[in-house]
Design a protein around this motif. Structure first.
Motif, PDB file in Angstrom:
ATOM      1  N   ASP A  28       0.539  -1.565   0.208  1.00  0.00           N
ATOM      2  CA  ASP A  28      -0.068   0.365  -0.250  1.00  0.00           C
ATOM      3  C   ASP A  28       1.218   0.754   0.149  1.00  0.00           C
ATOM      4  O   ASP A  28       1.785   1.060   0.354  1.00  0.00           O
ATOM      5  CB  ASP A  28      -1.416  -0.293   1.741  1.00  0.00           C
ATOM      6  N   LEU A  29       0.126   2.279  -0.349  1.00  0.00           N
ATOM      7  CA  LEU A  29       0.474   3.695  -0.466  1.00  0.00           C
ATOM      8  C   LEU A  29       1.115   3.962   0.959  1.00  0.00           C
ATOM      9  O   LEU A  29       0.399   3.726   1.725  1.00  0.00           O
ATOM     10  CB  LEU A  29       0.153   4.509  -0.698  1.00  0.00           C
ATOM     11  N   ALA A  30       2.751   4.638   1.201  1.00  0.00           N
ATOM     12  CA  ALA A  30       2.658   5.182   2.824  1.00  0.00           C
ATOM     13  C   ALA A  30       1.935   5.428   3.187  1.00  0.00           C
ATOM     14  O   ALA A  30       1.216   6.355   4.527  1.00  0.00           O
ATOM     15  CB  ALA A  30       3.990   5.524   2.184  1.00  0.00           C
ATOM     16  N   VAL A  31       0.920   6.717   2.251  1.00  0.00           N
ATOM     17  CA  VAL A  31       0.326   8.399   2.766  1.00  0.00           C
ATOM     18  C   VAL A  31      -0.958   7.732   1.798  1.00  0.00           C
ATOM     19  O   VAL A  31      -1.134   7.191   1.096  1.00  0.00           O
ATOM     20  CB  VAL A  31       0.596   9.346   3.056  1.00  0.00           C
ATOM     21  N   LEU A  32      -2.097   7.679   3.033  1.00  0.00           N
ATOM     22  CA  LEU A  32      -3.626   7.945   2.371  1.00  0.00           C
ATOM     23  C   LEU A  32      -4.006   8.884   1.082  1.00  0.00           C
ATOM     24  O   LEU A  32      -3.581  10.248   1.599  1.00  0.00           O
ATOM     25  CB  LEU A  32      -4.578   7.407   2.984  1.00  0.00           C
ATOM     26  N   PRO A  33      -3.392   8.936   0.097  1.00  0.00           N
ATOM     27  CA  PRO A  33      -3.304  10.602  -1.216  1.00  0.00           C
ATOM     28  C   PRO A  33      -4.770  11.061  -0.588  1.00  0.00           C
ATOM     29  O   PRO A  33      -5.846   9.967  -0.695  1.00  0.00           O
ATOM     30  CB  PRO A  33      -2.611  10.527  -2.061  1.00  0.00           C
ATOM     31  N   ARG A  34      -5.303  12.378  -2.044  1.00  0.00           N
ATOM     32  CA  ARG A  34      -6.281  12.315  -2.006  1.00  0.00           C
ATOM     33  C   ARG A  34      -6.747  12.802  -3.120  1.00  0.00           C
ATOM     34  O   ARG A  34      -7.975  12.741  -3.733  1.00  0.00           O
ATOM     35  CB  ARG A  34      -6.572  14.287  -0.824  1.00  0.00           C
ATOM     36  N   ALA A  35      -5.953  13.078  -3.864  1.00  0.00           N
ATOM     37  CA  ALA A  35      -5.502  12.736  -5.496  1.00  0.00           C
ATOM     38  C   ALA A  35      -4.716  11.891  -6.339  1.00  0.00           C
ATOM     39  O   ALA A  35      -3.181  11.688  -4.998  1.00  0.00           O
ATOM     40  CB  ALA A  35      -5.931  13.659  -5.855  1.00  0.00           C
ATOM     41  N   LEU A  36      -4.470  11.767  -7.311  1.00  0.00           N
ATOM     42  CA  LEU A  36      -3.647  11.168  -7.554  1.00  0.00           C
ATOM     43  C   LEU A  36      -3.262  12.068  -9.059  1.00  0.00           C
ATOM     44  O   LEU A  36      -4.062  12.615  -9.663  1.00  0.00           O
ATOM     45  CB  LEU A  36      -3.459   9.854  -8.008  1.00  0.00           C
ATOM     46  N   PHE A  37      -1.919  12.752  -9.530  1.00  0.00           N
ATOM     47  CA  PHE A  37      -1.532  13.204 -10.620  1.00  0.00           C
ATOM     48  C   PHE A  37      -0.680  12.437 -11.613  1.00  0.00           C
ATOM     49  O   PHE A  37       0.403  11.059 -11.551  1.00  0.00           O
ATOM     50  CB  PHE A  37      -0.479  13.997 -10.670  1.00  0.00           C
ATOM     51  N   ILE A  38      -1.384  12.416 -12.717  1.00  0.00           N
ATOM     52  CA  ILE A  38      -0.580  11.053 -14.041  1.00  0.00           C
ATOM     53  C   ILE A  38       0.210  11.938 -14.923  1.00  0.00           C
ATOM     54  O   ILE A  38      -0.186  12.825 -15.132  1.00  0.00           O
ATOM     55  CB  ILE A  38      -1.838  10.831 -14.766  1.00  0.00           C
ATOM     56  N   GLY A  39       1.685  12.003 -14.970  1.00  0.00           N
ATOM     57  CA  GLY A  39       2.313  12.175 -16.099  1.00  0.00           C
ATOM     58  C   GLY A  39       2.469  12.191 -17.201  1.00  0.00           C
ATOM     59  O   GLY A  39       2.348  12.708 -17.908  1.00  0.00           O
ATOM     60  N   GLN A  40       2.149  10.729 -17.623  1.00  0.00           N
ATOM     61  CA  GLN A  40       2.544  10.577 -18.556  1.00  0.00           C
ATOM     62  C   GLN A  40       0.850   9.223 -19.183  1.00  0.00           C
ATOM     63  O   GLN A  40       0.894   8.432 -18.293  1.00  0.00           O
ATOM     64  CB  GLN A  40       3.227   9.364 -18.494  1.00  0.00           C
ATOM     65  N   ASN A  58      -6.759   4.677 -20.263  1.00  0.00           N
ATOM     66  CA  ASN A  58      -6.711   6.388 -20.961  1.00  0.00           C
ATOM     67  C   ASN A  58      -6.618   7.458 -20.300  1.00  0.00           C
ATOM     68  O   ASN A  58      -6.931   7.920 -20.835  1.00  0.00           O
ATOM     69  CB  ASN A  58      -6.977   5.645 -21.826  1.00  0.00           C
ATOM     70  N   VAL A  59      -5.462   7.673 -18.336  1.00  0.00           N
ATOM     71  CA  VAL A  59      -5.695   8.562 -18.579  1.00  0.00           C
ATOM     72  C   VAL A  59      -4.875   9.587 -18.853  1.00  0.00           C
ATOM     73  O   VAL A  59      -3.575   8.987 -18.999  1.00  0.00           O
ATOM     74  CB  VAL A  59      -5.425   8.584 -16.661  1.00  0.00           C
ATOM     75  N   GLN A  60      -5.354  10.424 -19.328  1.00  0.00           N
ATOM     76  CA  GLN A  60      -4.614  11.425 -20.560  1.00  0.00           C
ATOM     77  C   GLN A  60      -2.831  12.127 -18.906  1.00  0.00           C
ATOM     78  O   GLN A  60      -3.324  12.677 -17.918  1.00  0.00           O
ATOM     79  CB  GLN A  60      -5.498  12.470 -20.421  1.00  0.00           C
ATOM     80  N   ALA A  61      -2.349  12.509 -20.154  1.00  0.00           N
ATOM     81  CA  ALA A  61      -0.648  12.959 -18.853  1.00  0.00           C
ATOM     82  C   ALA A  61      -1.666  14.022 -18.551  1.00  0.00           C
ATOM     83  O   ALA A  61      -2.382  14.853 -18.977  1.00  0.00           O
ATOM     84  CB  ALA A  61       0.104  13.343 -19.913  1.00  0.00           C
ATOM     85  N   GLY A  62      -1.652  14.507 -17.156  1.00  0.00           N
ATOM     86  CA  GLY A  62      -0.935  15.789 -17.053  1.00  0.00           C
ATOM     87  C   GLY A  62      -2.785  15.967 -16.010  1.00  0.00           C
ATOM     88  O   GLY A  62      -2.817  16.940 -15.454  1.00  0.00           O
ATOM     89  N   SER A  63      -3.611  15.054 -15.896  1.00  0.00           N
ATOM     90  CA  SER A  63      -4.666  14.794 -15.097  1.00  0.00           C
ATOM     91  C   SER A  63      -4.531  14.687 -13.851  1.00  0.00           C
ATOM     92  O   SER A  63      -3.358  14.127 -13.237  1.00  0.00           O
ATOM     93  CB  SER A  63      -5.266  13.590 -16.056  1.00  0.00           C
TER      94      SER A  63
END
Length: 86
Positions: A28-40, A58-63
């Motif tokens: 699991d992630l070390a911290v429960l995030p509020r969101a994910l930024f997708i770079g590519q 198909n999550v677009q880069a920058g989403s």
């Protein structure tokens, strides 16, 4: 004293911290995030805080995905440069 310490932290406030995400099928992630930024651009396979597993296709880069994600799975994730925001 941290000049930002009195700013509110809530699910609607801007993120105060971030960390690179290393997709894993076991950890699991070390911290429960509020969101994910997708770079590519690509797919993001995740286990959400509620326990459901989902693949965002198909999550677009920058989403920014506004999801509470406990884990980003390696299997099924093709997006890269993912950053957890909290």
């Amino acid at each position: 004293m941290d000049k930002f310490s009195d700013y509110p932290t809530s699910l609607t406030a801007p993120a105060r911290d971030a960390a690179a995400v290393v997709p894993s099928d076991a950890t699991d992630l070390a911290v429960l995030p509020r969101a994910l930024f997708i770079g590519q651009t690509g797919d993001v396979a995740a286990r959400l805080a509620g326990g459901q597993t989902v693949v965002f296709r198909n999550v677009q880069a920058g989403s920014v995905l506004p999801v509470r994600t406990a884990r980003v799975n390696a299997t099924g994730t093709t997006a890269t440069d993912i950053v957890a925001l909290w």
